[in-house]
Motif scaffolding. Structure first.
Motif, PDB file in Angstrom:
ATOM      1  N   VAL A   1      20.079 -20.566  53.120  1.00 41.56           N
ATOM      2  CA  VAL A   1      18.847 -20.823  53.864  1.00 41.56           C
ATOM      3  C   VAL A   1      18.120 -19.504  54.063  1.00 41.56           C
ATOM      4  N   THR A   2      16.864 -19.477  53.648  1.00 42.23           N
ATOM      5  CA  THR A   2      15.989 -18.347  53.927  1.00 42.23           C
ATOM      6  C   THR A   2      14.876 -18.831  54.836  1.00 42.23           C
ATOM      7  N   GLY A   3      14.401 -17.948  55.698  1.00 42.31           N
ATOM      8  CA  GLY A   3      13.415 -18.351  56.686  1.00 42.31           C
ATOM      9  C   GLY A   3      12.032 -17.847  56.373  1.00 42.31           C
ATOM     10  N   PRO A   4      11.134 -18.025  57.300  1.00 45.76           N
ATOM     11  CA  PRO A   4       9.766 -17.536  57.108  1.00 45.76           C
ATOM     12  C   PRO A   4       9.748 -16.016  56.988  1.00 45.76           C
ATOM     13  N   HIS A   5       8.684 -15.512  56.423  1.00 47.94           N
ATOM     14  CA  HIS A   5       8.551 -14.070  56.238  1.00 47.94           C
ATOM     15  C   HIS A   5       8.573 -13.367  57.596  1.00 47.94           C
ATOM     16  N   GLY A   6       9.404 -12.342  57.696  1.00 48.20           N
ATOM     17  CA  GLY A   6       9.477 -11.556  58.920  1.00 48.20           C
ATOM     18  C   GLY A   6      10.481 -12.051  59.933  1.00 48.20           C
ATOM     19  N   VAL A   7      11.147 -13.169  59.694  1.00 44.49           N
ATOM     20  CA  VAL A   7      12.131 -13.707  60.637  1.00 44.49           C
ATOM     21  C   VAL A   7      13.519 -13.217  60.234  1.00 44.49           C
ATOM     22  N   ASP A   8      14.234 -12.626  61.178  1.00 43.09           N
ATOM     23  CA  ASP A   8      15.575 -12.091  60.947  1.00 43.09           C
ATOM     24  C   ASP A   8      16.587 -13.206  61.217  1.00 43.09           C
ATOM     25  N   LEU A   9      17.036 -13.870  60.166  1.00 39.59           N
ATOM     26  CA  LEU A   9      17.958 -14.993  60.342  1.00 39.59           C
ATOM     27  C   LEU A   9      19.317 -14.567  60.887  1.00 39.59           C
ATOM     28  N   PRO A  10      19.924 -13.467  60.404  1.00 39.55           N
ATOM     29  CA  PRO A  10      21.192 -13.048  61.027  1.00 39.55           C
ATOM     30  C   PRO A  10      21.052 -12.784  62.524  1.00 39.55           C
ATOM     31  N   ALA A  11      19.911 -12.234  62.946  1.00 43.96           N
ATOM     32  CA  ALA A  11      19.710 -11.995  64.377  1.00 43.96           C
ATOM     33  C   ALA A  11      19.590 -13.315  65.136  1.00 43.96           C
TER      34      ALA A  11
END
Length: 618
Positions: free
Chosen positions: A139-149
């Motif tokens: 899963v990748t998120g929107p640009h600029g969103v830190d998913l691990p965080a």
């Protein structure tokens, strides 16, 4: 013969992947009969778990909150649109509260993979297979969103509440000692029709390609035969665009391969129900698409339809040329010709699979020349399996609602050519009705039925088919008979008699044959010499003229990961048979059958203009 831009557009319009990414993925395929691959059992279960959460989120601007799905060999890459959609996936993660039962989907795991999140299952959730990799969805998120965080913050919140997280794959978790009841286990429920949920997740951009898209929501419901998927679709504007919706969902090249169960539309609501073909594992359910009129907002333009290349939509500079009313094939009258391919009913003869492969390869050549071609396959039974479906849920007491087989597209061809197929029961009335319908719809039609003569004396051949061709393996014509003293040379007439005795035996067709099509072995791709021509002239005197030769295929094998279709000129080049061999053979056969018809050797080019990427369409 095929146009890679055309088929890449067809796939990318539904998955949302980039055109270059679709080209690279499709360029590695050996067949173009399924452009969006189906997930294996454990992978489909994982994807259905994720889409069950994404389909219930409100406020999404894209279907299921997904901008792009990209099938890869290891699983699926999913690009979501908002951080809220990522949080919906977090709600699935299992944890053990201070008191009470577990929360979330037990056995679901997630870990960070650079800037992405990788979802998977613990090994005790699914049955492992040496043929398939571990299920995985990145899963990748929107640009600029830190998913691990985001994941770390969610984990910290769970721990601050005094709960114990159980989704780290590096920390062992033995699993429940007793099997959870189906009413409380999302995994057990979804396993009944996990393939359906996976198929919907892999085609998210279908819904906003339809006219008047205003949002979708999805839910599941347990039934006495499995699990239904129910999709609520909000539509702005006057059109439900249900015809194009049905055509994609029933398509096997880019769609889900479902069959229409029923279809009812009114002024304010339109309901479409579709079911899988009988005997399909992990598809025990019905897909219900309920389209309702959305409240119109002032000064907000109604979204128009986007072109779908797979169903014949064209792209113009000013606006997409879409057929919102669906393909009106019934109004067309091609006055087509029908050809039956048959074989000698004894060991060593051409079987139905061999005949259907030859028919599909010849029809594909004619399709590239701008013709609309089809193959009718008459079968005894449909979708029957001789052992229990391992995916049948314990609560299932009834069969999945039955459906009727319809016309199916076999390949995406350069327009105006089309290639279709239909399976019917092997009885007189069904075959006669299918042939009558095919004459109106198509230019040229092949019929593959029984290998022996038809037992239906009440139907004359002239009313059913225009030509009847015996397909047989090519064997060299004997030129001499070896004797102990010396070899006895044979005349063409004697060689023809010898060949008929060895190859056809005592079999005599009860109905007139138009001629024979000989299938050359892979090692015998030579043109007949003068002696061979003389022998074939003698064979014509016996009522079996040789109409042409066709290159042989490899041995036909069926099983997981194997295509049921042969290599054609609409697929990547193969060593045997080559595109040139198939084109030459198909053109020669057409010239013998219709000598007065003009011979077309150059295929019609598909439009090269790429369709706009769906992620960039407002």
């Amino acid at each position: 013969m095929y146009n890679l831009d055309q088929i890449s557009n067809a796939a990318a319009q539904l998955t949302g992947e980039s055109l270059e990414g679709a080209r690279q993925r499709l360029g590695a395929l050996q067949h173009f009969d399924q452009l969006i691959p189906a997930a294996w059992t454990a992978q489909a279960l994982l994807e259905s778990v994720l889409v069950s959460a994404l389909g219930a989120v409100t406020g999404q601007t894209r279907p299921f909150g997904v901008r792009e799905t990209k099938p890869v060999a290891e699983g699926l890459v999913l690009r979501v649109e908002r951080s809220e959609d990522v949080h919906a996936l977090f709600e699935l993660l299992p944890y053990q509260p201070k008191r009470g039962p577990w929360r979330g989907v037990r056995g679901l795991v997630v870990q960070t993979d650079t800037k992405r999140l990788r979802f998977g299952f613990r090994t005790w959730v699914y049955e492992r297979s040496w043929r398939a990799a571990e299920p995985a969805v990145w899963v990748t998120g929107p640009h600029g969103v830190d998913l691990p965080a985001l994941l770390a913050a969610y984990e910290e919140r769970i721990r601050m509440a005094g709960h114990s997280t159980q989704w780290d794959p590096q920390r062992p978790e033995p699993g429940p000692r007793r099997r959870e009841p189906a009413a409380r286990s999302l995994v057990r429920q979804l396993s009944a029709s996990s393939a359906m949920g996976s198929a919907l997740l892999r085609r998210p951009r279908l819904w906003d390609s339809l006219a008047g898209y205003a949002g979708v929501r999805m839910a599941t419901q347990m039934t006495d035969y499995g699990l239904d998927w129910i999709l609520e679709r909000q539509v702005a504007g006057p059109q439900f665009d249900d015809a194009r919706l049905i055509e994609v969902l029933t398509d096997r090249v880019v769609g889900c391969g479902l069959r229409l169960l029923d279809h009812a539309c009114g002024a304010e609501e339109c309901t479409v129900r579709l079911a899988p073909r009988p005997g399909t594992w992990d598809w025990r359910g019905v897909l219900t698409v309920r389209s309702c009129k959305a409240a119109s907002l002032p000064h907000v333009p109604v979204p128009g339809p986007r072109p779908l290349t797979a169903i014949g939509d064209r792209l113009s500079v000013s606006r997409p040329n879409t057929n919102v009313e669906g393909p009106d094939r019934g109004a067309q009258d091609h006055d087509g010709v029908t050809i039956q391919l048959t074989g000698v009913p004894h060991t060593g003869g051409m079987h139905r699979d061999d005949l259907s492969w030859v028919a599909e390869q010849i029809a594909a050549v004619w399709t590239t020349q701008g013709l609309v071609a089809a193959i009718i396959l008459a079968r005894d039974r449909d979708g029957w399996i001789g052992f229990r479906d391992p995916g049948q849920p314990s609560w299932a007491t009834a069969p999945v609602p039955s459906t009727v087989e319809g016309w199916r597209r076999l390949r995406i061809a350069p327009p105006p050519g089309e290639l279709w197929s239909l399976k019917v029961s092997d009885d007189a009335e069904a075959v006669a009705a299918a042939l009558a319908d095919a004459r109106r719809r198509f230019d040229r039609v092949f019929l593959i039925s029984r290998n022996d003569d038809w037992p239906w004396e009440e139907h004359s051949l002239g009313r059913l088919t225009d030509a009847r061709i015996l397909v047989h393996r090519a064997e060299p014509y004997e030129r001499h008979i070896p004797l102990p003293a010396e070899a006895v040379m044979l005349t063409p007439a004697e060689s023809a008699m010898q060949w008929r005795q060895q190859e056809l035996g005592r079999w005599t067709s009860k109905r007139p044959l138009t001629g024979m099509l000989l299938v050359n072995p892979a090692t015998l791709d030579v043109q007949p010499d003068d002696f061979d021509v003389a022998v074939e002239n003698e064979l014509a005197r016996y009522g079996t003229p040789v109409l042409g030769r066709f290159p042989a295929n490899r041995a036909i094998a069926h099983g997981p990961g194997l295509s049921p279709h042969p290599p054609t000129v609409l697929d990547p080049q193969t060593e045997q048979p080559t595109h040139a061999q198939m084109i030459t053979a198909a053109n020669a056969l057409a010239h013998r059958l219709w000598p007065e018809a003009p011979l077309t050797t150059e295929p019609t080019e598909a439009p090269d203009a790429p369709v706009a990427h769906p992620a960039n369409v407002p």
